[in-house]
Motif scaffolding. Structure first.
Motif, PDB file in Angstrom:
ATOM      1  N   GLY A  21       0.784  -1.226   0.000  1.00  0.00           N
ATOM      2  CA  GLY A  21       0.000   0.000   0.000  1.00  0.00           C
ATOM      3  C   GLY A  21       0.818   1.278   0.000  1.00  0.00           C
ATOM      4  N   GLY A  22       2.105   1.189  -0.224  1.00  0.00           N
ATOM      5  CA  GLY A  22       2.962   2.367  -0.262  1.00  0.00           C
ATOM      6  C   GLY A  22       3.564   2.677   1.093  1.00  0.00           C
ATOM      7  N   TYR A  23       4.680   3.369   1.058  1.00  0.00           N
ATOM      8  CA  TYR A  23       5.339   3.745   2.308  1.00  0.00           C
ATOM      9  C   TYR A  23       6.240   4.945   2.099  1.00  0.00           C
ATOM     10  N   ARG A  24       6.663   5.523   3.210  1.00  0.00           N
ATOM     11  CA  ARG A  24       7.605   6.643   3.233  1.00  0.00           C
ATOM     12  C   ARG A  24       8.810   6.237   4.068  1.00  0.00           C
ATOM     13  N   TYR A  25       9.988   6.600   3.578  1.00  0.00           N
ATOM     14  CA  TYR A  25      11.234   6.312   4.279  1.00  0.00           C
ATOM     15  C   TYR A  25      11.887   7.640   4.629  1.00  0.00           C
ATOM     16  N   TYR A  26      12.271   7.790   5.899  1.00  0.00           N
ATOM     17  CA  TYR A  26      12.899   9.013   6.384  1.00  0.00           C
ATOM     18  C   TYR A  26      14.328   8.718   6.801  1.00  0.00           C
ATOM     19  N   GLY A  27      15.249   9.639   6.512  1.00  0.00           N
ATOM     20  CA  GLY A  27      16.650   9.478   6.868  1.00  0.00           C
ATOM     21  C   GLY A  27      16.899   9.757   8.334  1.00  0.00           C
ATOM     22  N   LEU A  28      18.144   9.597   8.749  1.00  0.00           N
ATOM     23  CA  LEU A  28      18.531   9.827  10.144  1.00  0.00           C
ATOM     24  C   LEU A  28      18.261  11.254  10.599  1.00  0.00           C
ATOM     25  N   ASP A  29      18.296  12.188   9.652  1.00  0.00           N
ATOM     26  CA  ASP A  29      18.041  13.589   9.985  1.00  0.00           C
ATOM     27  C   ASP A  29      16.558  13.925  10.045  1.00  0.00           C
ATOM     28  N   GLY A  30      15.699  12.941   9.763  1.00  0.00           N
ATOM     29  CA  GLY A  30      14.262  13.150   9.801  1.00  0.00           C
ATOM     30  C   GLY A  30      13.667  13.605   8.483  1.00  0.00           C
TER      31      GLY A  30
END
Length: 132
Positions: A21-30
């Motif tokens: 269903g889709g997703y979002r990936y965030y880095g260490l810095d947010g």
């Protein structure tokens, strides 16, 4: 180090399931690194985007039932298109264009699958014309 992933899995826990269903990936810095469109079976579907560390768009692509279609674009850090791929409704690569950081075309694709006499220095399916 902790990264954040926002989306749904097809199992009760993240480890044993896969993203659907889709997703979002965030880095260490947010900051948002990518947004991936998926269908309920976990196949790429819809728009997918990736971002540079400063939040500028790095790539954008369209998918249907796990296959690429339409225009896919990669961007230079200054926001200009670096490469544009065009796919058929069946996911077949139809055209490639490459641009320098100022947006000037530097590679225009010939016919996909055509044998090119000058292809010794790259993949043989890319026929190019240098645009003056």
């Amino acid at each position: 180090d902790v990264v954040r992933l926002s989306g749904q899995t097809d199992a009760a826990d993240f480890v044993s399931g896969k993203m659907v269903g889709g997703y979002r990936y965030y880095g260490l810095d947010g900051n948002l690194v990518s947004q991936i469109g998926q269908d309920a079976q976990g196949r790429l579907h819809g728009r997918s985007t990736t971002y540079y560390g400063d939040g500028k768009l790095a790539s954008r692509s369209e998918w249907r039932d796990g296959l690429p279609f339409g225009g896919h674009e990669n961007y230079h850090p200054n926001g200009k298109v670096s490469v544009r791929y065009v796919y058929s409704d069946k996911g077949e690569l139809r055209n490639i264009e490459q641009f320098n950081a100022q947006g000037v075309p530097i590679l225009a694709d010939g016919e996909i699958g055509k044998k090119c006499p000058d292809a010794a220095d790259r993949a043989p399916w890319i026929c190019r014309e240098t645009v003056q």
